[in-house]
Design a protein around this motif. Sequence first.
Motif, PDB file in Angstrom:
ATOM      1  N   VAL A 165       0.837  -1.200   0.000  1.00 54.55           N
ATOM      2  CA  VAL A 165       0.000   0.000   0.000  1.00 54.55           C
ATOM      3  C   VAL A 165       0.878   1.260   0.000  1.00 54.55           C
ATOM      4  N   ASP A 166       0.463   2.238  -0.768  1.00 53.32           N
ATOM      5  CA  ASP A 166       1.166   3.532  -0.873  1.00 53.32           C
ATOM      6  C   ASP A 166       2.509   3.483  -1.609  1.00 53.32           C
ATOM      7  N   HIS A 167       2.823   2.362  -2.190  1.00 55.60           N
ATOM      8  CA  HIS A 167       4.086   2.322  -2.935  1.00 55.60           C
ATOM      9  C   HIS A 167       3.938   2.893  -4.342  1.00 55.60           C
ATOM     10  N   GLY A 168       2.667   3.154  -4.739  1.00 57.82           N
ATOM     11  CA  GLY A 168       2.463   3.877  -5.996  1.00 57.82           C
ATOM     12  C   GLY A 168       1.794   3.105  -7.123  1.00 57.82           C
ATOM     13  N   LYS A 169       1.036   2.065  -6.783  1.00 55.42           N
ATOM     14  CA  LYS A 169       0.357   1.268  -7.830  1.00 55.42           C
ATOM     15  C   LYS A 169      -0.575   2.142  -8.673  1.00 55.42           C
ATOM     16  N   THR A 170      -1.465   2.862  -7.951  1.00 52.96           N
ATOM     17  CA  THR A 170      -2.430   3.701  -8.663  1.00 52.96           C
ATOM     18  C   THR A 170      -1.720   4.791  -9.465  1.00 52.96           C
ATOM     19  N   SER A 171      -0.702   5.393  -8.848  1.00 54.25           N
ATOM     20  CA  SER A 171       0.015   6.476  -9.529  1.00 54.25           C
ATOM     21  C   SER A 171       0.690   5.984 -10.803  1.00 54.25           C
ATOM     22  N   ILE A 172       1.252   4.784 -10.748  1.00 48.82           N
ATOM     23  CA  ILE A 172       1.919   4.249 -11.942  1.00 48.82           C
ATOM     24  C   ILE A 172       0.899   3.955 -13.042  1.00 48.82           C
ATOM     25  N   ILE A 262      10.811  -0.178  -9.492  1.00 48.91           N
ATOM     26  CA  ILE A 262      11.296   0.486  -8.272  1.00 48.91           C
ATOM     27  C   ILE A 262      10.864   1.947  -8.377  1.00 48.91           C
ATOM     28  N   ASN A 263       9.830   2.272  -7.614  1.00 47.85           N
ATOM     29  CA  ASN A 263       9.147   3.567  -7.785  1.00 47.85           C
ATOM     30  C   ASN A 263       9.678   4.632  -6.810  1.00 47.85           C
ATOM     31  N   LYS A 264       9.236   5.845  -7.044  1.00 45.99           N
ATOM     32  CA  LYS A 264       9.588   7.020  -6.227  1.00 45.99           C
ATOM     33  C   LYS A 264      11.079   7.335  -6.309  1.00 45.99           C
ATOM     34  N   MET A 265      11.642   7.113  -7.504  1.00 51.03           N
ATOM     35  CA  MET A 265      13.067   7.386  -7.703  1.00 51.03           C
ATOM     36  C   MET A 265      13.378   8.882  -7.611  1.00 51.03           C
ATOM     37  N   ASP A 266      12.335   9.714  -7.719  1.00 47.94           N
ATOM     38  CA  ASP A 266      12.551  11.165  -7.609  1.00 47.94           C
ATOM     39  C   ASP A 266      12.856  11.595  -6.182  1.00 47.94           C
ATOM     40  N   LYS A 267      12.569  10.737  -5.231  1.00 49.55           N
ATOM     41  CA  LYS A 267      12.774  11.120  -3.824  1.00 49.55           C
ATOM     42  C   LYS A 267      14.259  11.068  -3.458  1.00 49.55           C
ATOM     43  N   PRO A 268      14.736  12.072  -2.700  1.00 50.23           N
ATOM     44  CA  PRO A 268      16.160  12.081  -2.347  1.00 50.23           C
ATOM     45  C   PRO A 268      16.579  10.824  -1.572  1.00 50.23           C
ATOM     46  N   VAL A 298      11.660   3.762 -11.664  1.00 45.91           N
ATOM     47  CA  VAL A 298      10.673   4.685 -12.250  1.00 45.91           C
ATOM     48  C   VAL A 298      10.268   5.759 -11.244  1.00 45.91           C
ATOM     49  N   SER A 299       9.580   6.762 -11.766  1.00 42.39           N
ATOM     50  CA  SER A 299       8.905   7.723 -10.902  1.00 42.39           C
ATOM     51  C   SER A 299       7.546   8.009 -11.510  1.00 42.39           C
ATOM     52  N   ALA A 300       6.511   7.715 -10.770  1.00 45.64           N
ATOM     53  CA  ALA A 300       5.161   7.962 -11.269  1.00 45.64           C
ATOM     54  C   ALA A 300       4.894   9.458 -11.331  1.00 45.64           C
ATOM     55  N   ILE A 301       5.647  10.223 -10.542  1.00 46.85           N
ATOM     56  CA  ILE A 301       5.447  11.670 -10.501  1.00 46.85           C
ATOM     57  C   ILE A 301       6.140  12.349 -11.688  1.00 46.85           C
TER      58      ILE A 301
HETATM   59  P1  GDP Z   1      -0.947   2.737  -3.993  1.00 45.19           P
HETATM   60  O1  GDP Z   1      -1.537   2.588  -2.622  1.00 45.19           O
HETATM   61  O2  GDP Z   1       0.138   1.725  -4.194  1.00 45.19           O
HETATM   62  O3  GDP Z   1      -1.954   2.755  -5.094  1.00 45.19           O
HETATM   63  O4  GDP Z   1      -0.165   4.133  -3.977  1.00 45.19           O
HETATM   64  P2  GDP Z   1      -0.597   5.502  -4.610  1.00 45.19           P
HETATM   65  O5  GDP Z   1      -0.438   5.506  -6.081  1.00 45.19           O
HETATM   66  O6  GDP Z   1      -1.911   5.888  -4.067  1.00 45.19           O
HETATM   67  O7  GDP Z   1       0.545   6.450  -4.031  1.00 45.19           O
HETATM   68  C1  GDP Z   1       0.729   6.659  -2.654  1.00 45.19           C
HETATM   69  C2  GDP Z   1       1.385   7.982  -2.403  1.00 45.19           C
HETATM   70  O8  GDP Z   1       2.686   7.983  -2.963  1.00 45.19           O
HETATM   71  C3  GDP Z   1       0.648   9.149  -3.063  1.00 45.19           C
HETATM   72  O9  GDP Z   1       0.685  10.252  -2.193  1.00 45.19           O
HETATM   73  C4  GDP Z   1       1.442   9.417  -4.316  1.00 45.19           C
HETATM   74  O10 GDP Z   1       1.381  10.760  -4.722  1.00 45.19           O
HETATM   75  C5  GDP Z   1       2.844   9.060  -3.875  1.00 45.19           C
HETATM   76  N1  GDP Z   1       3.658   8.627  -5.002  1.00 45.19           N
HETATM   77  C6  GDP Z   1       3.361   7.638  -5.869  1.00 45.19           C
HETATM   78  N2  GDP Z   1       4.351   7.501  -6.776  1.00 45.19           N
HETATM   79  C7  GDP Z   1       5.283   8.426  -6.473  1.00 45.19           C
HETATM   80  C8  GDP Z   1       6.549   8.784  -7.043  1.00 45.19           C
HETATM   81  O11 GDP Z   1       7.027   8.217  -8.019  1.00 45.19           O
HETATM   82  N3  GDP Z   1       7.246   9.764  -6.403  1.00 45.19           N
HETATM   83  C9  GDP Z   1       6.774  10.418  -5.313  1.00 45.19           C
HETATM   84  N4  GDP Z   1       7.517  11.366  -4.784  1.00 45.19           N
HETATM   85  N5  GDP Z   1       5.604  10.114  -4.758  1.00 45.19           N
HETATM   86  C10 GDP Z   1       4.845   9.113  -5.334  1.00 45.19           C
END
Ligand code: GDP
Length: 446
Positions: A165-172, A262-268, A298-301
């Motif tokens: 959860v919150d690792h970015g499935k929906t965002s990707i 491997i998501n959120k690569m934009d984060k420091p 990757v970075s979903a952002i």
């Molecule tokens: P899910 O629970 O796996 O579907 O996760 P979400 O897609 O809802 O993302 C959870 C949180 O992580 C949200 O606040 C997103 O904006 C954030 N997030 C997702 N992908 C990225 C990313 O690549 N970079 C950053 N900085 N934040 C991300």
Amino acid sequence: MSKVRIYQLAKDLGVDNKELVDTLNELDIEAKNHMSTITEEEAETVKELFVDKEPTDEKQEDSEQKLTVVPPVTVGELAEKLEIDSTSIITKLISKGIMASINQNLNEQILSDLASEFDFVIGDESQEDEEDSNEEEKIIEEILKDEPKGDSAERAPIVTVMGHVDHGKTSILDAIRETKSLESEAGGITQHIGASRVVYNDNTIVFLDTPGHEAFTEMRARGAHVTDISILVVAADDGVMPQTVEAINHAKSADVPIIVAINKMDKPEANPDRVKQELTEHNLVSEEWGGDTICVPVSAISKDGIDELLEMVTLVSEMNELQAYPENTGKGTVIEAKLEKGRGPVATVLVEDGSLNVGDAVLCGNTFGNVRAMVSDIGKRINKATPVTPVEILGLEDIPNAGDTFQVVPDEKQARQIAEQKKEKEREEKLRKNQAVSLDNFFEQM
Ligand code: GDP
Ligand code: MG
């Protein structure tokens, strides 16, 4: 050389799809799932195995002279079966000190007492079920007989996105759809129907919206194998977490290839090496480290890496040579279904093989109908859906379950017939379970 489709062979042999696929794999015959094909020669090899396994009929012949009674059964039902008056059973029971009414369920112990008195044998549930289902399967098989027609063609992969959860499935998924969705090309608007298509370098990829583990558990419970590839999302700042492990296990047990994003690569604080390290503990060794697991940062952002991720999906898909027969009658799996005001039961299905047309009679789980209308993932009314197209179908009698399979049948009458048989069987099953439970409770209280 002509090919044999696995589900067809499973049907012919009267075995479970999964059992057959497992057996094939044990024999080192490549078979990804029930939609895969094998050569006729391979089919012959595996056929021999199953034919050998078929039980002999001796045992059944023995008990043929005597009536078989399958519990649970009430006094009244037993009397009817034995063609005797129920009072003679009640009298017999009273003589044994058991007070019983006509609607009383007889437990197995009492039943076995009565069996010697009234000369019948007690069958077990599975025996009756088997006979029932054999009979039923024969009829269904006859109706659903379906030889592969025409040439096979490459089909799009069906992909699920899994992860903690919150690792970015929906965002990707959103990032992918935003850039690669069909809607811009076809002038439609993406509808949320549970699955959608994207196009990357002329390759279509079908994504399921349901988070992978839900799709897996719900659908696998019904024996469906709707996923060809799993994208495992792991946040680079968080690493492998409990649901990551769960997702890995689901994919592995379903034998679905995993591509790690491997998501959120934009984060420091992103640390992809730590993720790779943790993955090795679950036997996923990245390619750079000498393994065969594809890991894409990757970075979903920022959308960095999304193209590479899709590139890998098409690569893995090509390697697996996913095929379908567009000229066949349509079949596939229900992704989701609901009742909609003014529209009736609406089911999103994935047409995985063959073609589905408006006007087709379909059997869908234990319901049926005539396809009245089809709406695609971009909100367009369509008359024909080829593999692999996600479509909403209207015209079913009832709401099917996610993971149910659907299949075009010659006419609605037959669809109704089979569906009713299935429903009846389900009802009996339920009743049987309830009765068994209430009998247990009854004895616990004593
Ligand atoms: P899910 O629970 O796996 O579907 O996760 P979400 O897609 O809802 O993302 C959870 C949180 O992580 C949200 O606040 C997103 O904006 C954030 N997030 C997702 N992908 C990225 C990313 O690549 N970079 C950053 N900085 N934040 C991300
Ligand atoms: Mg989400």
